[in-house]
Write a protein that holds these residues in place. Structure first.
Motif, PDB file in Angstrom:
ATOM      1  N   GLN A  13       0.812  -1.221   0.000  1.00 52.21           N
ATOM      2  CA  GLN A  13       0.000   0.000   0.000  1.00 52.21           C
ATOM      3  C   GLN A  13       0.844   1.270   0.000  1.00 52.21           C
ATOM      4  O   GLN A  13       0.400   2.324  -0.456  1.00 52.21           O
ATOM      5  CB  GLN A  13      -0.924   0.018   1.223  1.00 52.21           C
ATOM      6  N   HIS A  14       2.060   1.182   0.514  1.00 47.01           N
ATOM      7  CA  HIS A  14       2.869   2.388   0.706  1.00 47.01           C
ATOM      8  C   HIS A  14       4.175   2.330  -0.086  1.00 47.01           C
ATOM      9  O   HIS A  14       5.184   2.917   0.322  1.00 47.01           O
ATOM     10  CB  HIS A  14       3.150   2.580   2.195  1.00 47.01           C
ATOM     11  N   TRP A  15       4.136   1.677  -1.239  1.00 43.63           N
ATOM     12  CA  TRP A  15       5.360   1.535  -2.023  1.00 43.63           C
ATOM     13  C   TRP A  15       5.883   2.888  -2.519  1.00 43.63           C
ATOM     14  O   TRP A  15       7.091   3.078  -2.684  1.00 43.63           O
ATOM     15  CB  TRP A  15       5.121   0.585  -3.204  1.00 43.63           C
ATOM     16  N   ARG A  16       4.981   3.860  -2.702  1.00 39.07           N
ATOM     17  CA  ARG A  16       5.434   5.174  -3.170  1.00 39.07           C
ATOM     18  C   ARG A  16       6.318   5.855  -2.125  1.00 39.07           C
ATOM     19  O   ARG A  16       7.330   6.488  -2.466  1.00 39.07           O
ATOM     20  CB  ARG A  16       4.239   6.067  -3.518  1.00 39.07           C
ATOM     21  N   LYS A  17       5.946   5.746  -0.865  1.00 38.06           N
ATOM     22  CA  LYS A  17       6.776   6.334   0.181  1.00 38.06           C
ATOM     23  C   LYS A  17       8.107   5.605   0.289  1.00 38.06           C
ATOM     24  O   LYS A  17       9.156   6.222   0.541  1.00 38.06           O
ATOM     25  CB  LYS A  17       6.033   6.314   1.525  1.00 38.06           C
ATOM     26  N   ALA A  18       8.076   4.303   0.112  1.00 35.22           N
ATOM     27  CA  ALA A  18       9.327   3.545   0.129  1.00 35.22           C
ATOM     28  C   ALA A  18      10.222   3.975  -1.027  1.00 35.22           C
ATOM     29  O   ALA A  18      11.441   4.130  -0.860  1.00 35.22           O
ATOM     30  CB  ALA A  18       9.039   2.049   0.048  1.00 35.22           C
ATOM     31  N   ALA A  19       9.623   4.194  -2.206  1.00 35.59           N
ATOM     32  CA  ALA A  19      10.406   4.641  -3.363  1.00 35.59           C
ATOM     33  C   ALA A  19      11.039   6.007  -3.096  1.00 35.59           C
ATOM     34  O   ALA A  19      12.194   6.257  -3.457  1.00 35.59           O
ATOM     35  CB  ALA A  19       9.517   4.691  -4.600  1.00 35.59           C
ATOM     36  N   ARG A  20      10.296   6.891  -2.456  1.00 38.07           N
ATOM     37  CA  ARG A  20      10.840   8.198  -2.110  1.00 38.07           C
ATOM     38  C   ARG A  20      11.997   8.066  -1.127  1.00 38.07           C
ATOM     39  O   ARG A  20      13.038   8.720  -1.264  1.00 38.07           O
ATOM     40  CB  ARG A  20       9.745   9.075  -1.499  1.00 38.07           C
ATOM     41  N   ASP A  21      11.821   7.211  -0.127  1.00 40.62           N
ATOM     42  CA  ASP A  21      12.876   7.019   0.857  1.00 40.62           C
ATOM     43  C   ASP A  21      14.158   6.521   0.196  1.00 40.62           C
ATOM     44  O   ASP A  21      15.264   6.959   0.540  1.00 40.62           O
ATOM     45  CB  ASP A  21      12.433   6.014   1.923  1.00 40.62           C
ATOM     46  N   VAL A  22      13.994   5.588  -0.737  1.00 41.97           N
ATOM     47  CA  VAL A  22      15.161   5.014  -1.408  1.00 41.97           C
ATOM     48  C   VAL A  22      15.797   6.026  -2.353  1.00 41.97           C
ATOM     49  O   VAL A  22      17.022   6.201  -2.385  1.00 41.97           O
ATOM     50  CB  VAL A  22      14.773   3.729  -2.157  1.00 41.97           C
ATOM     51  N   ALA A  23      14.969   6.728  -3.140  1.00 44.75           N
ATOM     52  CA  ALA A  23      15.491   7.641  -4.160  1.00 44.75           C
ATOM     53  C   ALA A  23      16.078   8.916  -3.559  1.00 44.75           C
ATOM     54  O   ALA A  23      17.150   9.369  -3.962  1.00 44.75           O
ATOM     55  CB  ALA A  23      14.389   7.994  -5.148  1.00 44.75           C
ATOM     56  N   LEU A  24      15.386   9.486  -2.571  1.00 46.05           N
ATOM     57  CA  LEU A  24      15.811  10.768  -2.010  1.00 46.05           C
ATOM     58  C   LEU A  24      16.623  10.622  -0.726  1.00 46.05           C
ATOM     59  O   LEU A  24      17.390  11.513  -0.366  1.00 46.05           O
ATOM     60  CB  LEU A  24      14.600  11.659  -1.726  1.00 46.05           C
ATOM     61  N   GLY A  25      16.396   9.512  -0.024  1.00 47.61           N
ATOM     62  CA  GLY A  25      17.057   9.351   1.266  1.00 47.61           C
ATOM     63  C   GLY A  25      16.572  10.346   2.297  1.00 47.61           C
ATOM     64  O   GLY A  25      17.270  10.637   3.273  1.00 47.61           O
ATOM     65  N   ALA A  26      15.365  10.855   2.114  1.00 46.20           N
ATOM     66  CA  ALA A  26      14.870  11.911   2.999  1.00 46.20           C
ATOM     67  C   ALA A  26      13.348  11.960   2.967  1.00 46.20           C
ATOM     68  O   ALA A  26      12.705  11.409   2.068  1.00 46.20           O
ATOM     69  CB  ALA A  26      15.439  13.265   2.584  1.00 46.20           C
ATOM     70  N   MET A  27      12.787  12.630   3.950  1.00 39.19           N
ATOM     71  CA  MET A  27      11.353  12.867   4.059  1.00 39.19           C
ATOM     72  C   MET A  27      11.135  14.377   4.030  1.00 39.19           C
ATOM     73  O   MET A  27      11.792  15.110   4.761  1.00 39.19           O
ATOM     74  CB  MET A  27      10.827  12.280   5.368  1.00 39.19           C
ATOM     75  N   PRO A  28      10.242  14.873   3.188  1.00 43.04           N
ATOM     76  CA  PRO A  28      10.031  16.332   3.147  1.00 43.04           C
ATOM     77  C   PRO A  28       9.385  16.840   4.425  1.00 43.04           C
ATOM     78  O   PRO A  28       8.466  16.225   4.961  1.00 43.04           O
ATOM     79  CB  PRO A  28       9.109  16.510   1.936  1.00 43.04           C
ATOM     80  N   LEU A  29       9.870  17.983   4.912  1.00 39.06           N
ATOM     81  CA  LEU A  29       9.303  18.646   6.073  1.00 39.06           C
ATOM     82  C   LEU A  29       8.680  19.961   5.639  1.00 39.06           C
ATOM     83  O   LEU A  29       9.226  20.662   4.787  1.00 39.06           O
ATOM     84  CB  LEU A  29      10.374  18.918   7.130  1.00 39.06           C
TER      85      LEU A  29
END
Length: 341
Positions: A13-29
């Motif tokens: 269900q949350h593969w998009r967030k996992a992809a962001r974590d892998v690609a960017l190495g960060a979470m937007p604040l």
């Protein structure tokens, strides 16, 4: 082809967030928040942090409720109330290991705080960073004691434990998922007692048919979450009577915090040490213990006194709790801690 571990941690269900974590190495604040409790007035220029602040979480875990709140939401609150002289950001454990910072305040989230990551803690310390642990309700609390600078505590019981051992520690209430509406007083709601949380998260639920139950998982989709919200905002009282979580486990009373956000009154037990520390000694809707008879008694009392003096006393305590966990209050509290220590 085998996918990175982050995708297995996140789930389908949350593969998009996992992809962001892998690609960017960060979470937007976010750089902006607003007061939702109605008690905070903005005035003057934002104050400057003494150094950069970096929240560290494990890739694939950004969809977890506790990580979303204690990393993204708390980081956004700190960033919003602080000047831009120093940065506030959230990075994955993997990105942190590749590009470790120096002379920063580093906050390790609960999923990073495992025995296998002791080297990561030492890496951060070797570069003259200050390292803070935010276990929330994690259990491995003694692995890093000698190395850590200190603790950020979502639990008042944990705060007492850390201070009692002579550690630097600061209490930051667990913020509430911002998808919850900002409910007003329950004065106009008919009496209804609600349990909302995980299955098995409270004692006596199977014996108390008069309590309405809404069961939540840690990975609720947006659609299912909003459906639960629609059914829950009408409740005047929220219920939770928890079993002892075990030695070394410190669990914030999130159900009382959600009740405060929604403008409801909380019904619980004094035998829950965390609950007892959140309310006054004469708070009217806490059972004397967690036995079924004591719980039934306090439930009946809450129903009988709805909108009376006891309800007004309980409502005042809930409003004070609501103010303390507002995003603005939490951001300023963390900012003040870093400026003073």
């Amino acid at each position: 082809m085998r996918l990175p571990r982050a995708f297995y941690r996140a789930g389908r269900q949350h593969w998009r967030k996992a992809a962001r974590d892998v690609a960017l190495g960060a979470m937007p604040l976010s750089g902006s928040i607003r007061c939702w409790c109605g008690e905070h007035q903005e005035s003057g220029e934002p104050l400057s942090l003494p150094r950069d602040v970096i929240f560290v979480y494990r890739a694939g875990h950004s969809a977890l409720g506790s990580i979303d709140i204690r990393v993204r939401q708390m980081g956004s609150a700190l960033r919003a109330v602080s000047s831009k002289r120093h940065s506030v950001k959230a990075v994955t454990e993997e990105a942190f290991r590749l590009r470790p910072p120096s002379d920063s305040d580093v906050i390790f989230s609960k999923t990073v705080l495992t025995a296998s990551n002791k080297r990561l803690i030492n890496l951060a310390l070797s570069r003259k960073n200050r390292v803070w642990a935010d276990f929330v309700d994690g259990a491995e609390t003694e692995v890093f004691e000698d190395e850590l600078t200190g603790y950020l505590c979502a639990s008042r019981v944990e705060l007492e434990h850390r201070l009692g051992k002579g550690k630097l520690a600061h209490y930051l209430p667990q913020q509430v998922d911002p998808r919850w509406p900002q409910g007003g007083s329950s004065e106009r709601r008919p009496y209804e007692l609600l349990y909302m949380g995980g299955r098995g998260g409270s004692l006596h639920l199977e014996s108390l048919d008069e309590i309405r139950k809404e069961f939540l998982s840690s990975y609720e989709t947006t659609r299912s979450f909003h459906q639960i919200v629609e059914r829950s905002v009408r409740a005047s009282h929220h219920f939770s009577v928890r079993a002892f979580p075990g030695v070394g486990v410190f669990k914030p009373e999130t159900k009382a915090l959600v009740a405060a956000r929604l403008g409801a009154v909380f019904v619980g037990s004094r035998a829950d040490h965390e609950t007892a520390r959140m309310f006054s000694g004469d708070s009217p809707y806490l059972a004397k213990d967690s036995s079924l008879d004591a719980v039934r008694h306090v439930m009946d009392f809450a129903k009988e006194t709805h909108l009376g003096p006891e309800w007004r006393q309980a409502s005042a305590e809930m409003q004070a709790l609501r103010v303390s966990l507002c995003d603005v209050a939490v951001g300023k509290s963390l900012q003040g801690w870093f400026m003073e220590n």
